[in-house]
Design a protein around this motif. Structure first.
Motif, mmCIF file in Angstrom:
data_model
loop_
_atom_site.group_PDB
_atom_site.id
_atom_site.type_symbol
_atom_site.label_atom_id
_atom_site.label_comp_id
_atom_site.label_asym_id
_atom_site.label_seq_id
_atom_site.Cartn_x
_atom_site.Cartn_y
_atom_site.Cartn_z
ATOM 1 N N ASN A 93 23.907 -6.043 -36.213
ATOM 2 C CA ASN A 93 23.194 -5.662 -35.056
ATOM 3 C C ASN A 93 21.990 -4.942 -35.425
ATOM 4 N N VAL A 94 20.822 -5.229 -34.781
ATOM 5 C CA VAL A 94 19.478 -4.335 -34.911
ATOM 6 C C VAL A 94 19.760 -2.944 -34.323
ATOM 7 N N GLU A 136 18.418 0.462 -33.086
ATOM 8 C CA GLU A 136 16.902 0.844 -32.590
ATOM 9 C C GLU A 136 16.973 2.275 -32.711
ATOM 10 N N ARG A 162 14.449 7.601 -28.936
ATOM 11 C CA ARG A 162 13.194 7.914 -28.627
ATOM 12 C C ARG A 162 13.163 9.289 -27.793
#
Length: 58
Positions: free
Chosen positions: A52-53, A55, A58
């Motif tokens: 899985n990527v 992320e 933020r």
């Protein structure tokens, strides 16, 4: 030349430019999608189970 003949040439050029822009956008989208699929396939072929990527937060 009359004005109607000149307008037709411009209209054809604008249509051609629009078709080229759409083809460019589709090509970029396809290249991005194929690159992502290739990276996923490379990860899976290396034997990893979690590809899985991740992320960044933020």
């Amino acid at each position: 030349m009359s004005d109607s003949e000149d307008g037709g040439g411009r209209r054809g050029a604008l249509v051609g430019l629009l078709v080229a822009a759409v083809m460019l956008a589709v090509g970029l989208w396809l290249a991005h999608d194929l690159t992502a699929a290739s990276k996923m396939q490379d990860c899976l072929m290396s034997g990893r189970t979690n590809c899985n990527v991740i992320e960044p937060a933020r």
